[in-house]
Design a protein around this motif. Structure first.
Motif, short mmCIF file in Angstrom:
data_model
loop_
_atom_site.label_atom_id
_atom_site.label_comp_id
_atom_site.label_asym_id
_atom_site.label_seq_id
_atom_site.Cartn_x
_atom_site.Cartn_y
_atom_site.Cartn_z
N ILE A 81 7.53 4.04 -9.96
CA ILE A 81 6.58 5.06 -9.51
C ILE A 81 7.00 5.63 -8.16
N ALA A 82 6.60 6.86 -7.94
CA ALA A 82 6.73 7.47 -6.61
C ALA A 82 5.36 7.42 -5.96
N PHE A 83 5.33 7.07 -4.69
CA PHE A 83 4.06 6.95 -3.99
C PHE A 83 4.23 7.29 -2.52
N THR A 84 3.12 7.62 -1.88
CA THR A 84 3.12 7.90 -0.45
C THR A 84 2.94 6.60 0.30
N SER A 85 3.95 6.25 1.08
CA SER A 85 3.95 4.95 1.76
C SER A 85 2.84 4.86 2.81
N GLN A 86 2.18 3.70 2.85
CA GLN A 86 1.20 3.41 3.89
C GLN A 86 1.72 2.38 4.87
N ASN A 87 2.99 2.03 4.70
CA ASN A 87 3.64 1.08 5.61
C ASN A 87 3.85 1.75 6.97
N PRO A 88 3.45 1.11 8.07
CA PRO A 88 3.61 1.73 9.39
C PRO A 88 5.06 2.12 9.71
N ASN A 89 6.02 1.42 9.11
CA ASN A 89 7.43 1.70 9.40
C ASN A 89 7.91 3.01 8.78
N ASN A 90 7.31 3.44 7.70
CA ASN A 90 7.70 4.72 7.07
C ASN A 90 6.45 5.43 6.54
N PHE A 91 5.40 5.41 7.32
CA PHE A 91 4.11 5.97 6.91
C PHE A 91 4.25 7.43 6.51
N GLY A 92 3.70 7.76 5.34
CA GLY A 92 3.72 9.14 4.87
C GLY A 92 4.94 9.54 4.09
N ASP A 93 6.00 8.71 4.11
CA ASP A 93 7.21 9.03 3.35
C ASP A 93 6.97 8.80 1.85
N THR A 94 7.73 9.51 1.05
CA THR A 94 7.67 9.29 -0.40
C THR A 94 8.67 8.20 -0.77
N VAL A 95 8.18 7.18 -1.46
CA VAL A 95 9.01 6.06 -1.88
C VAL A 95 8.95 5.96 -3.40
N THR A 96 10.09 5.68 -4.01
CA THR A 96 10.14 5.51 -5.47
C THR A 96 10.67 4.11 -5.77
N HIS A 97 9.75 3.22 -6.12
CA HIS A 97 10.09 1.81 -6.37
C HIS A 97 9.47 1.33 -7.68
N LYS A 98 9.91 0.14 -8.08
CA LYS A 98 9.47 -0.43 -9.36
C LYS A 98 8.23 -1.31 -9.15
N ILE A 99 7.35 -1.31 -10.15
CA ILE A 99 6.15 -2.16 -10.12
C ILE A 99 6.53 -3.58 -10.54
N ARG A 100 6.20 -4.53 -9.66
CA ARG A 100 6.46 -5.93 -9.99
C ARG A 100 5.19 -6.60 -10.54
N GLU A 101 4.04 -6.16 -9.98
CA GLU A 101 2.79 -6.83 -10.34
C GLU A 101 1.62 -5.86 -10.19
N ILE A 102 0.63 -6.01 -11.05
CA ILE A 102 -0.62 -5.25 -10.93
C ILE A 102 -1.67 -6.19 -10.36
N THR A 103 -2.32 -5.77 -9.27
CA THR A 103 -3.26 -6.64 -8.56
C THR A 103 -4.41 -5.80 -8.01
N THR A 104 -5.11 -6.31 -7.03
CA THR A 104 -6.16 -5.57 -6.33
C THR A 104 -5.95 -5.71 -4.84
N ASP A 105 -6.45 -4.74 -4.09
CA ASP A 105 -6.30 -4.83 -2.64
C ASP A 105 -7.46 -5.60 -2.01
N TYR A 106 -7.56 -5.54 -0.71
CA TYR A 106 -8.57 -6.28 0.04
C TYR A 106 -9.98 -5.89 -0.37
N TYR A 107 -10.13 -4.63 -0.79
CA TYR A 107 -11.47 -4.13 -1.16
C TYR A 107 -11.75 -4.28 -2.65
N GLY A 108 -10.84 -4.85 -3.37
CA GLY A 108 -11.02 -5.04 -4.81
C GLY A 108 -10.60 -3.86 -5.66
#
Length: 228
Positions: A81-108
């Motif tokens: 998938i391509a997604f907009t990174s929320q990582n502070p090191n590359n915030f806002g950049d478009t990243v295209t990576h593979k899904i390893r796991e489907i989970t939930t975040d801190y808010y469910g």
């Protein structure tokens, strides 16, 4: 030989025109579509790969990747998938990576654990549905590198400015040749007209001489008649 050279010249000029126009169209399309997360063409987005984080399995830096708009709920483990990174090191950049796991975040909320196949290391932040841009469907190798070069000053000069300059110079040369041909034809017409006038004058002079000779002959005949 001259006809063959004219044909070759015409073919080369048209090839240059097609290449230059094609380059301009490619530039316009790429500027308005590549790396534009908010724009899509027939449901697809196009991104230039900036790193080799997926080069071990799928695509390399400099490739163009096609990303299709999908419902994030339909994505599965193993999808890229391509997604907009929320990582502070590359915030806002478009990243295209593979899904390893489907989970939930801190808010469910549903989220994905993603990773780059080259390092096989999970990304630091989860990817939630609002930041998913689409699913990877294909690539064009090295076009991104060419586009990046095209945006540089040397790339612009080499791929756009120089071809247009050559076309302008060629058209200028053609205009000069046409003007010279026109002047030559004018001179030939003028010389032909002068030759015609000279010929008419010569014929008139000959006629005058013939008339004078005839007049002299008539006068001589009249003189002889008088003496008799």
């Amino acid at each position: 030989m001259k006809k063959a050279l004219n044909i070759i010249s015409t073919v080369l000029v048209w090839a240059l025109v097609v290449a230059t126009v094609g380059m301009m169209i490619f530039t316009l399309i790429s500027v308005n579509t590549f790396d534009q997360a908010n724009r899509s063409v027939f449901g697809y987005k196009f991104f230039i790969v900036r790193s080799d984080s997926m080069s071990a399995t799928d695509f390399d830096a400099g490739d163009i990747v096609f990303v299709k708009n999908v419902d994030p709920a339909t994505l599965q483990v193993g999808d890229i998938i391509a997604f907009t990174s929320q990582n502070p090191n590359n915030f806002g950049d478009t990243v295209t990576h593979k899904i390893r796991e489907i989970t939930t975040d801190y808010y469910g909320d549903p989220a994905f654990v993603t990773y780059g196949t080259t390092t096989d290391t999970n990304d630091e932040t989860l990817v939630t549905y609002p930041y998913v841009l689409g699913k990877y469907t294909g690539k064009i190798p090295n076009i991104g590198s060419f586009f990046q070069f095209l945006k540089t000053t040397p790339g612009y000069i080499l791929c756009i400015f120089v071809p247009f300059l050559l076309l302008i110079l060629y058209q200028g040369f053609q205009c000069v040749q046409l003007f010279r041909r026109y002047k030559k034809e004018q001179m030939e017409e003028l010389q032909a007209e002068r030759a015609k006038i000279e010929e008419e004058r010569r014929q008139s002079m000959e006629m005058m001489k013939e008339l004078q000779a005839l007049k002299q002959q008539l006068e001589a005949n009249d003189g002889q008649s008088s003496e008799q």
